[in-house]
Design an enzyme around this catalytic site. Structure first.
Site, PDB file in Angstrom:
ATOM      1  N   GLU A 143     -12.863  43.432  41.084  1.00  0.00           N
ATOM      2  CA  GLU A 143     -12.865  43.289  39.756  1.00  0.00           C
ATOM      3  C   GLU A 143     -11.964  42.288  39.120  1.00  0.00           C
ATOM      4  O   GLU A 143     -11.036  42.641  39.148  1.00  0.00           O
ATOM      5  CB  GLU A 143     -12.988  44.625  39.015  1.00  0.00           C
ATOM      6  CG  GLU A 143     -13.994  45.791  39.532  1.00  0.00           C
ATOM      7  CD  GLU A 143     -15.285  45.292  39.107  1.00  0.00           C
ATOM      8  OE1 GLU A 143     -15.520  44.810  37.916  1.00  0.00           O
ATOM      9  OE2 GLU A 143     -16.356  45.857  39.886  1.00  0.00           O
ATOM     10  N   GLU A 198     -11.051  50.326  32.202  1.00  0.00           N
ATOM     11  CA  GLU A 198     -11.655  49.246  32.862  1.00  0.00           C
ATOM     12  C   GLU A 198     -12.304  49.990  34.088  1.00  0.00           C
ATOM     13  O   GLU A 198     -13.293  49.390  34.803  1.00  0.00           O
ATOM     14  CB  GLU A 198     -10.753  47.975  33.421  1.00  0.00           C
ATOM     15  CG  GLU A 198     -11.390  47.053  34.381  1.00  0.00           C
ATOM     16  CD  GLU A 198     -12.711  46.324  33.745  1.00  0.00           C
ATOM     17  OE1 GLU A 198     -13.649  45.723  34.592  1.00  0.00           O
ATOM     18  OE2 GLU A 198     -12.919  46.221  32.536  1.00  0.00           O
ATOM     19  N   GLU A 229     -20.600  51.014  35.744  1.00  0.00           N
ATOM     20  CA  GLU A 229     -21.608  50.006  36.255  1.00  0.00           C
ATOM     21  C   GLU A 229     -22.009  50.153  37.876  1.00  0.00           C
ATOM     22  O   GLU A 229     -23.258  49.908  37.924  1.00  0.00           O
ATOM     23  CB  GLU A 229     -20.751  48.758  36.376  1.00  0.00           C
ATOM     24  CG  GLU A 229     -20.566  48.259  34.991  1.00  0.00           C
ATOM     25  CD  GLU A 229     -19.760  46.933  34.825  1.00  0.00           C
ATOM     26  OE1 GLU A 229     -19.112  46.435  36.108  1.00  0.00           O
ATOM     27  OE2 GLU A 229     -19.800  46.200  33.840  1.00  0.00           O
TER      28      GLU A 229
END
Length: 132
Positions: free
Chosen positions: A35, A76, A83
């Site tokens: 990420e 995050e 996601e």
């Protein structure tokens, strides 16, 4: 009703805590490896912490800096989990999948903007004082 045991429920209490801790560390490693936003968050955290030492910020200011770093990183991670879950459920473009992904990432953006404003409040007066 008999509880349904999951894989994480096997072993002694210490073994379960240890497995949970290892899985959490694996999540952090994954996030930093895949990420790109976690790299940015990590670098910003390092800069903020170094600036805190350089400018000798107060305990209250340290509290803000450290809490906001933790909140942004945690948010995050939650965004990444959402996601991944959406991608697991469907690879098709769907308006609800877009809403889930976009609103999850906006939570990190909102906290990041808060951190930026907070950093201005904490560090700008110290920079101005230094330049006098």
């Amino acid at each position: 009703m008999k509880p349904v045991l999951r894989n994480k429920d096997k072993g002694t209490i210490l073994e379960r805590y240890f497995k949970s801790f290892i899985h959490a560390l694996e999540g952090i490693v994954y996030a930093f490896k895949y990420e790109h936003n976690m790299i940015i968050i990590g670098l910003a955290a390092i800069v903020a912490i170094l600036a805190g030492f350089i400018f000798g910020i107060s305990s209250a200011e340290w509290f803000f800096v450290l809490i906001i770093i933790g909140l942004i990183a945690a948010t995050e991670m939650i965004n990444t989990a959402i996601e991944a879950l959406v991608d697991l459920v469907t690879t098709k473009t769907h308006p609800l999948a877009k809403i889930a992904k976009d609103t999850a990432s906006s939570a990190t953006l909102i906290l990041s903007m808060t951190a930026f404003v907070g950093a201005l409040v904490v560090f700008v007066p110290k920079i101005i004082e230094l330049l006098k």
